[in-house]
Enzyme design. Structure first.
Site, PDB file in Angstrom:
ATOM      1  CE  LYS A 188      -3.025  -3.849  -1.754  1.00 31.62           C
ATOM      2  NZ  LYS A 188      -4.314  -4.240  -1.426  1.00 31.62           N
ATOM      3  NE  ARG A 224      -4.007  -1.830   2.211  1.00 33.69           N
ATOM      4  CZ  ARG A 224      -4.806  -1.854   2.681  1.00 33.69           C
ATOM      5  NH1 ARG A 224      -5.510  -0.777   3.665  1.00 33.69           N
ATOM      6  NH2 ARG A 224      -6.113  -2.894   2.672  1.00 33.69           N
TER       7      ARG A 224
END
Ligand code: G1P
Ligand code: ZN
Length: 545
Positions: A377, A283
């Protein structure tokens, strides 16, 4: 080397959620619990036999124990070679990069992401496939079914492997290679961005920069990339030593859980660019002087400016966002005349689109952004992309870049409200109330806006045709606004209800930063339809991002 088959009960609830199996450490510590799940993975992934497996995690409590167990089980299950990050460390995007670079057949990523760690915290395990990304739903479902019938697991007796020593050794016929956890990843990112331009930016006295690793896995990655390769002062990377309990913190990069960074950049204006990453490094939060970049906006801005980064200079093929993510990226896709996909929450749904070359960039409102360089991600990737962007647009700031973006594409006001650790029955009751109301909503109004559609989001994968139902309740007012409600699939205590609010404002003269006020009619409507606060007795959300 003796192989044993050990009897194990089949445990209830070993169902991978949005991102792997996540439970309290104490649950994972039950004899046979980890082993049963890992055996189920091995049973459902015959491709691993005779091939390479990548193994590593975010360094949280129980990481090293789990790795030793998994190594002995891998040897008993016919795996040829395991690549393990030194110290048991591999950030989630680095694990993805290593799987791809070394043509591994799969990987086990040990993390509970941003959930707190330590003996009373959370642990997690996720199976990634050969493309480097999370296993698709069909595979995770098969693993879950297998956990329900499993009766034994296979393991060899062997001494613990020294995880701190780089190099190879054997467990029976299986090779264990301890690798530098940063090398492959740093090389990959080095090829995507203009490191010379970023180095020059970071050297400027008037560019005040800070990266907060939140005592989680990105410390060593940030030091290598930002300090060693890009010349940022060592002091600009803070909380850089990974700790087993993340220093007691909640390693989630958002204004609520990274308050000091938020204060320094946004409230006090002491930093020109600040960023943070989460427990396992996938993140990112991007802050500028006086402004926090909404993750949905971040994806849109990166898409609109992608060609400024050398790795994307030829343009992007398409973008994808998870359904609750704001429609800011859609506006950019329309302008670029590229496809834009709306997928259910969770990174696993991007894999097929990335593999098929249909998209280059993708992201989620939950502080996740990435591209086709990996199949996860990638927190530091987003940080470097923003630095590249700032370096390529001299004289501009994070705020001015955002304002110019909103002026051109309009602004999508956005916020997510989380009610955490709610009684599961109450959470279901609230969502059921809204679900029951959905058919009657079109035609009604929220504030002045007419509801044009209301449904329970279902997704048909454009590449393999697989269907995923029940992915979140949506109330849509055309292009103007949306309200979304869904249950979290990553929590380990009770239920977490997530409400997402989005409102579009095209007029630059009306784009002031009064997000919650602008969203209030949607917030009130959500309460009226779900009765969530009334049912739970909660006065307000636990976390607002
Ligand atoms: C949350 C986020 C989701 C993300 C996942 C893993 O899942 O909302 O976007 O992919 O964490 O980081 P949730 O708890 O909402 O199911
Ligand atoms: Zn994470």
């Amino acid at each position: 080397m003796s192989m044993r088959e050990v009897a194990t009960p089949s445990f209830e609830g070993q169902k991978p959620g949005t991102s792997g199996l996540r439970k309290k450490v104490t649950v994972f510590q039950q004899p046979g619990y980890l082993e049963s799940f890992v055996q189920a993975v091995f049973d459902c992934a015959p491709e691993l036999q005779g091939g390479t497996l990548v193994l590593g995690g975010d360094g949280r409590f129980f990481n090293r124990n789990a790795i030793q167990t998994i190594l002995r089980m891998a040897a008993a299950n016919g795996i040829d070679r395991v690549l393990v990050g030194q110290g048991g460390i591999l950030s989630t995007p680095a694990a993805s990069a290593v799987i791809r670079r070394h043509r591994a057949r799969g990987g086990l990523v040990l993390s509970a992401s941003h959930n707190p760690g330590g003996p009373d915290g959370d642990f997690g395990i996720k199976y990634n496939i050969a493309n480097g990304g999370p296993a698709p739903e069909a595979v995770t479902e098969a693993i879950y079914r297998r956990t329900q019938t499993i009766r034994q697991y296979r393991i060899v007796d062997a001494d613990p492997v020294d995880l701190d020593q780089i190099g190879s050794r054997k467990i029976g016929t299986m090779t264990v290679t301890v690798i530098d956890p940063v090398d492959d990843y740093a090389m990959l990112l080095g090829g995507l961005f203009d490191f010379d331009a970023i180095r020059a930016l970071l050297a400027r006295k008037d560019f005040r920069f800070r990266f907060d690793a939140m005592h989680a896995v990105t410390g060593p990655y940030a030091r290598r990339l930002l300090v060693e390769m890009l010349g940022a002062p060592a002091s600009s990377v803070v909380n850089a030593v990974p700790l087993e309990d993340f220093g007691g913190g909640h390693p989630d990069p958002n204004p609520v859980y990274a308050p000091e960074l938020y204060k320094a950049a946004v409230l006090d204006g002491e930093l020109d660019f600040a960023a943070a990453s989460d427990g396992d490094g996938d993140r990112n939060m991007i802050l500028g002087k006086g402004i926090a970049v909404t993750p949905s906006d971040s994806l849109a801005v990166l898409a609109a400016n992608a060609t400024l980064a050398p790795g994307y200079a030829r343009g992007i093929s398409g973008v994808a966002r998870s359904m609750p993510t704001s429609r800011a990226p859609d506006a950019v896709a329309r302008a670029l005349k590229i496809e834009c996909f709306e997928t259910p929450t969770g990174w696993k749904f991007f894999g097929n689109l990335l593999d098929a070359g249909r998209i280059t960039l993708c992201g989620e409102e939950s502080y996740g952004t990435s591209s086709d360089h990996v199949r996860e991600k990638d927190g530091l990737w987003a940080v470097l992309f923003w630095l590249n962007l700032l370096a390529a647009r001299p004289g501009e700031t994070v705020l001015s870049i955002l304002q110019a973006h909103w002026k051109r594409y309009g602004r999508h006001y956005y916020s997510r409200h989380d009610y955490e650790a709610v009684d599961a029955g109450q959470a279901t009751e609230a969502l059921n109330q809204l679900r029951a109301a959905l058919p009657a909503l079109p035609g009604q109004k929220i504030g002045g806006l007419v509801i044009t559609a209301a449904d329970d989001f279902a997704y048909r994968d454009p590449v393999d045709g697989s269907e995923s139902k029940g992915q979140g309740l949506r109330v849509i007012c055309g292009e103007q606004a949306r309200l979304i409600a869904r249950l979290s699939g990553t929590g380990t205590e009770g239920a977490t209800v997530r409400l997402y609010f989005e409102l579009y404002e095209a007029d630059p003269a009306k784009q002031a930063d009064d997000v919650q006020t602008r969203l209030q009619p949607l917030i009130d409507f959500a309460e009226a339809q779900t009765g969530l606060r009334k049912i739970t007795g909660r006065a307000a959300p636990d976390v607002i991002t």
